[in-house]
Scaffold this motif. Structure first.
Motif, PDB file in Angstrom:
ATOM      1  N   PHE A 117      14.724  -2.309   1.631  1.00 51.21           N
ATOM      2  CA  PHE A 117      13.055  -2.033   2.231  1.00 51.21           C
ATOM      3  C   PHE A 117      12.752  -3.925   2.212  1.00 51.21           C
ATOM      4  N   VAL A 118      13.533  -4.454   2.416  1.00 56.71           N
ATOM      5  CA  VAL A 118      13.547  -6.087   1.897  1.00 56.71           C
ATOM      6  C   VAL A 118      13.315  -6.417   3.813  1.00 56.71           C
ATOM      7  N   GLY A 119      12.033  -7.106   3.959  1.00 59.59           N
ATOM      8  CA  GLY A 119      11.962  -7.781   5.443  1.00 59.59           C
ATOM      9  C   GLY A 119      10.843  -6.779   5.601  1.00 59.59           C
ATOM     10  N   GLN A 120      10.638  -7.096   7.176  1.00 60.53           N
ATOM     11  CA  GLN A 120       9.092  -6.467   7.556  1.00 60.53           C
ATOM     12  C   GLN A 120       9.483  -5.103   7.679  1.00 60.53           C
ATOM     13  N   ASP A 121       8.322  -3.817   7.299  1.00 64.94           N
ATOM     14  CA  ASP A 121       8.219  -3.125   8.158  1.00 64.94           C
ATOM     15  C   ASP A 121       7.889  -3.008   9.283  1.00 64.94           C
ATOM     16  N   ALA A 122       8.451  -1.631   9.460  1.00 65.30           N
ATOM     17  CA  ALA A 122       8.773  -1.304  11.318  1.00 65.30           C
ATOM     18  C   ALA A 122       7.948  -1.244  11.867  1.00 65.30           C
ATOM     19  N   VAL A 123       6.640   0.019  10.369  1.00 59.82           N
ATOM     20  CA  VAL A 123       5.445   0.450  11.174  1.00 59.82           C
ATOM     21  C   VAL A 123       4.712  -0.300  11.102  1.00 59.82           C
ATOM     22  N   THR A 124       4.213  -0.959  10.461  1.00 62.09           N
ATOM     23  CA  THR A 124       2.326  -1.581  10.303  1.00 62.09           C
ATOM     24  C   THR A 124       3.372  -2.880  10.525  1.00 62.09           C
ATOM     25  N   GLY A 125       4.648  -3.870  10.393  1.00 60.98           N
ATOM     26  CA  GLY A 125       4.761  -5.344  10.345  1.00 60.98           C
ATOM     27  C   GLY A 125       4.099  -5.590   8.895  1.00 60.98           C
ATOM     28  N   VAL A 126       4.160  -5.765   8.213  1.00 63.92           N
ATOM     29  CA  VAL A 126       3.757  -5.551   6.306  1.00 63.92           C
ATOM     30  C   VAL A 126       5.050  -6.546   5.789  1.00 63.92           C
ATOM     31  N   PRO A 127       5.143  -7.943   5.677  1.00 65.42           N
ATOM     32  CA  PRO A 127       6.819  -7.948   4.957  1.00 65.42           C
ATOM     33  C   PRO A 127       6.467  -7.281   3.752  1.00 65.42           C
ATOM     34  N   ARG A 128       7.845  -6.658   3.424  1.00 63.96           N
ATOM     35  CA  ARG A 128       8.254  -6.296   1.670  1.00 63.96           C
ATOM     36  C   ARG A 128       9.343  -6.932   0.978  1.00 63.96           C
ATOM     37  N   PHE A 129       8.842  -7.630  -0.239  1.00 65.84           N
ATOM     38  CA  PHE A 129      10.358  -8.241  -0.877  1.00 65.84           C
ATOM     39  C   PHE A 129      10.609  -9.781   0.018  1.00 65.84           C
ATOM     40  N   GLN A 144       7.824  10.184  10.099  1.00 66.18           N
ATOM     41  CA  GLN A 144       7.665  10.902  11.638  1.00 66.18           C
ATOM     42  C   GLN A 144       7.479  12.237  10.734  1.00 66.18           C
ATOM     43  N   SER A 145       8.311  12.840   9.727  1.00 68.61           N
ATOM     44  CA  SER A 145       8.108  13.931   9.556  1.00 68.61           C
ATOM     45  C   SER A 145       6.920  14.821   8.970  1.00 68.61           C
ATOM     46  N   LEU A 146       5.984  13.698   7.446  1.00 66.17           N
ATOM     47  CA  LEU A 146       4.745  14.064   7.195  1.00 66.17           C
ATOM     48  C   LEU A 146       3.606  14.244   8.711  1.00 66.17           C
ATOM     49  N   MET A 147       3.662  12.627   9.310  1.00 68.53           N
ATOM     50  CA  MET A 147       3.119  12.982  10.559  1.00 68.53           C
ATOM     51  C   MET A 147       3.301  14.654  11.293  1.00 68.53           C
ATOM     52  N   MET A 148       4.464  14.774  11.937  1.00 68.44           N
ATOM     53  CA  MET A 148       4.661  16.234  12.861  1.00 68.44           C
ATOM     54  C   MET A 148       3.437  17.226  11.651  1.00 68.44           C
ATOM     55  N   SER A 149       4.116  17.506  10.609  1.00 71.15           N
ATOM     56  CA  SER A 149       3.464  18.539   9.768  1.00 71.15           C
ATOM     57  C   SER A 149       2.440  18.768   9.747  1.00 71.15           C
ATOM     58  N   GLU A 178       0.758  -1.005   0.196  1.00 74.81           N
ATOM     59  CA  GLU A 178      -0.614   0.090  -0.401  1.00 74.81           C
ATOM     60  C   GLU A 178       0.452   1.081   0.095  1.00 74.81           C
ATOM     61  N   MET A 179       0.790   2.338  -0.987  1.00 71.87           N
ATOM     62  CA  MET A 179       0.940   3.532  -1.200  1.00 71.87           C
ATOM     63  C   MET A 179       0.737   4.809   0.369  1.00 71.87           C
ATOM     64  N   GLY A 180      -0.452   3.763   1.471  1.00 73.96           N
ATOM     65  CA  GLY A 180      -1.019   4.894   2.324  1.00 73.96           C
ATOM     66  C   GLY A 180      -0.758   6.857   1.202  1.00 73.96           C
ATOM     67  N   SER A 181      -1.298   7.671   2.404  1.00 73.95           N
ATOM     68  CA  SER A 181      -0.955   8.715   1.735  1.00 73.95           C
ATOM     69  C   SER A 181      -0.383   9.497   2.201  1.00 73.95           C
ATOM     70  N   VAL A 182      -0.569  11.512   1.860  1.00 70.38           N
ATOM     71  CA  VAL A 182       0.714  12.075   2.180  1.00 70.38           C
ATOM     72  C   VAL A 182       0.774  12.082   3.528  1.00 70.38           C
ATOM     73  N   LEU A 183      -0.280  11.778   5.040  1.00 64.49           N
ATOM     74  CA  LEU A 183      -0.005  12.135   6.328  1.00 64.49           C
ATOM     75  C   LEU A 183       0.273  10.658   6.559  1.00 64.49           C
ATOM     76  N   VAL A 184       0.012   9.745   6.202  1.00 64.22           N
ATOM     77  CA  VAL A 184       0.694   8.475   6.512  1.00 64.22           C
ATOM     78  C   VAL A 184       0.925   7.379   5.487  1.00 64.22           C
ATOM     79  N   PRO A 185       2.113   7.158   5.048  1.00 65.90           N
ATOM     80  CA  PRO A 185       2.627   6.923   4.117  1.00 65.90           C
ATOM     81  C   PRO A 185       2.502   5.436   4.222  1.00 65.90           C
ATOM     82  N   GLY A 186       2.572   4.615   3.219  1.00 71.92           N
ATOM     83  CA  GLY A 186       2.249   3.445   4.010  1.00 71.92           C
ATOM     84  C   GLY A 186       3.195   2.871   3.317  1.00 71.92           C
TER      85      GLY A 186
END
Lengths: 162, 500
Positions: B179-191, B450-455, A29-37
């Motif tokens: 980016f190979v491996g589990q995504d640190a934020v969502t836990g989704v496996p990538r490649f 984190q930056s995008l969330m802060m913004s 998933e790509m997610g959104s600008v605020l919460v990238p996937g």
């Protein structure tokens, strides 16, 4: 093979790698600008790879000249010796065979065979028995150093009940 | 600072740490003498051996290996015109000529003394610069770190030996692999292709060992002809008064220049030595002496490469950001030992931070003690043909890769990246940007998220972050500078035309 041809071929290889990876990661998933996937930056990097590979193919050549030494500069290049391609191919194949053999034969026996083959391959007089014996002894010495002295747990092999 | 430094020295001077510092410096010099395996591969190969040691001892030993490899290459460059490492290439030019003029001992002595002075000044500078930089970096948030890492990539593109397109490909490939491996934020496996071994991602050590170690060994298999090592008489190792007069300024210039270049992403020992040689030739009263045995051509670059190695530690220790492949491996070494480098390291692990700084100084003393009396041993080592050495190097890497996770999968990865390293080298790609992007991939993704969330979706958020804006301006400058070059050329051509 000329530099231009090699560069074009490398561009095509990276293009294929980029497209294949984008296909594999299509579900991310790509997610959104605020919460990238999880796919946002990964796909951005892969699209970057695809675009730059196309540019490389289109240019036909990158900055040619001295081959880049990994990471830290350049060492003077000499032409490759005759028969070196076979030597490299046999080395790679031997390492692959070693990886396949380890679970069954164990690290000691597999590495002894590998070392004997590599030492024989590199010896001044190809496949010299003395060089191969030297290789074999290297494997035994490494086993004593790593397993006995340093306690590194290397696989014993299923053949020996490991 | 003094208190911390004294504690660092107290830690390093413990017998056990002193022994491992000496061992690291000895192994490093030994590897530095051998052509083919550079500091990155040496550290990656030897890293598994340090796993049983306590973190301070392990890092001290690794620092010793690093300095040793930097140091060892110069001896063979001077005696037999073979640079042990890429950073010693420049030393060959005048060092070997000095040897041919019967001054091999002085050249080796000056190389060792210049490296010692520069390494010492570098260690002092690290102590002086780090604390203010850390106090400044504590104010950094995710946007600053994101933009700082982006600046690193921009500098890499400009400084890389390959074309910007090829370097860009390497950066993108490195990011994608990270980016190979589990995504640190969502836990989704990538490649991961459903392979559980890939859930934790690919090991940095395996990638570095493959690209820089096995790839290099495969490359060296193209040429197995025995090296001829002539007998070069080594007489007096100490420079004369005249040698000192000629070398003092180059050593100081090389130290300063090397340290500053070491700070840059993509900078480090090799770039520092090349630039120092160019500067010395430029400022010399008689540049024609260069290439014929000018001692300044040994003193300056040797000082610069050691100071460059020291400078490269600053971004790693203070910001947690590696600037070259060696520091990328050092970062993974620190993480393996449970230490997170960055602004908080000095607070959380002061013994390691100051231990590393002190070990640089002690390591330099060890190297001076080792290098001069053992010159004969290093030359004998050079006589061992590569055909005898390479099987052992391969076995060492196979054991090293296996012992990371006690898993054959890492050995497979070693082979994959070894072949990739060899092929990429043949295709004239510089793999340094790949390993740096690979190491920085996960942190840069986290910082961006984190930056995008802060913004909260407002891009003008960046305007409220002056540090981030400053770094952003630096990125623009770094990218714009090379573009100014053709513009300058056009102006010069236009002036020449108007003069006609």
């Amino acid at each position: 093979m000329s530099t231009a041809v090699r560069t074009t071929l490398s561009g095509i290889a990276f293009l294929a790698f980029g497209i294949a990876s984008l296909y594999v990661g299509a579900d991310l998933e790509m997610g959104s600008v605020l919460v990238p996937g999880p796919g946002a930056l990964a796909k951005a990097a892969l699209w970057g790879l695809v675009i730059l590979s196309i540019l490389l193919v289109a240019n036909g050549r990158g900055k040619s000249g001295i081959a880049a030494s990994p990471g830290e500069g350049t060492l003077p290049e000499e032409p490759a010796e005759r028969g070196s391609a076979v030597r490299i191919a046999v080395t790679i194949a031997s390492i692959l065979a070693f990886i396949l053999a380890v679970p069954t034969l164990g690290f000691l026996l597999s590495s002894a065979v590998l070392m004997a083959v590599l030492a024989g391959l590199g010896s001044e007089k190809p496949w010299s028995p003395m060089a191969m014996l030297g290789g074999l002894l290297t494997a035994v010495a490494a086993h004593i150093l790593f397993v006995k002295a340093l306690g590194v747990p290397l696989p014993a092999g299923s053949l020996w009940g490991g | 600072m003094m208190e911390g430094l004294l504690a660092g020295f107290a830690s390093v001077l413990q017998p056990q740490n002193l022994l491992f510092s000496l061992l690291g410096a000895f192994i490093g010099t030994m590897i530095g003498v051998l052509p083919g395996i550079g500091p990155t591969a040496a550290i990656a190969m030897l890293l598994p051996l340090t796993l049983g040691l306590d973190p301070v001892t392990a890092i001290i030993m690794i620092a010793g290996i690093y300095y040793g490899t930097c140091y060892g290459g110069s001896t063979t460059a001077i005696l037999v015109n073979i640079p042990g490492e890429a950073q010693s290439v420049v030393t060959c030019i005048d060092g070997y000529q000095m040897a041919r003029n019967g001054r091999a001992g002085v050249a080796i002595g000056m190389a060792a003394i210049a490296s010692f002075i520069a390494g010492t000044l570098g260690a002092i500078a690290i102590g002086l610069v780090s604390v203010p930089l850390i106090n400044f970096a504590i104010r950094f948030g995710p946007p600053e770190f994101f933009i700082l890492m982006a600046l690193g990539f921009a500098v890499l593109l400009v400084l890389s030996k390959a074309s910007p397109v090829k370097s860009g490909i390497m950066i993108c490939a490195g990011l994608a692999l990270s980016f190979v491996g589990q995504d640190a934020v969502t836990g989704v496996p990538r490649f991961t292709f459903g392979m559980p071994e890939l859930l934790d991602g690919i090991s940095v050590v395996t990638v570095a060992m493959g690209l820089f170690g096995l790839g290099e060994v495969l490359h060296n298999l193209e040429r197995l002809q025995a090296r001829t090592v002539d007998h070069v008489p080594i007489k007096n190792l100490l420079p004369t008064r005249e040698d000192w007069r000629l070398s003092a300024a180059p050593i100081l210039r090389g130290s300063g220049l090397g340290f500053l270049i070491g700070l840059l992403p993509g900078g480090g020992a090799t770039l520092a030595s090349f630039i120092s040689y160019a500067v010395e030739k430029h400022v010399a009263k008689d540049p024609s002496r260069f290439g014929k045995g000018a001692i300044e051509g040994v003193a300056g670059p040797e000082a610069a490469n050691n100071a460059g190695a020291a400078g490269a530690f600053i971004p790693l220790l203070t910001l947690g950001l590696p600037g070259n492949p060696v520091t990328a491996i050092l970062l993974s070494a620190l993480v393996l030992h449970g230490v997170a480098p960055g602004p908080l390291m000095i607070e959380k692990n002061p013994q390691i931070f100051w231990g590393v700084v002190a070990s640089m100084y002690v390591g330099n003393v060890m190297l001076l003690v080792l290098n001069l009396p053992l010159v004969g041993v290093w030359v004998q080592l050079l006589r061992v043909p590569y055909r005898v050495l390479f099987p052992s190097l391969i076995l060492f890497m196979l054991i090293g890769a296996y012992s990371i996770n006690n898993n054959l999968f890492d050995v497979v990865m070693l082979l994959v990246f070894g072949v990739a390293g060899y092929v990429l080298r043949k295709l004239e790609f510089d793999t340094a940007p790949l390993i740096l992007a690979f190491v920085l991939g996960q942190p840069i993704e986290l910082a961006l998220r984190q930056s995008l969330m802060m913004s909260r979706g407002a891009p003008e958020f960046l305007l409220t972050r002056p540090i981030a804006l400053g770094v952003l301006a630096a990125i623009v400058m770094v990218i714009a500078l090379p573009m100014l070059k053709p513009a300058r050329r056009i102006i010069v051509q236009a002036r020449a035309a108007s003069d006609d």
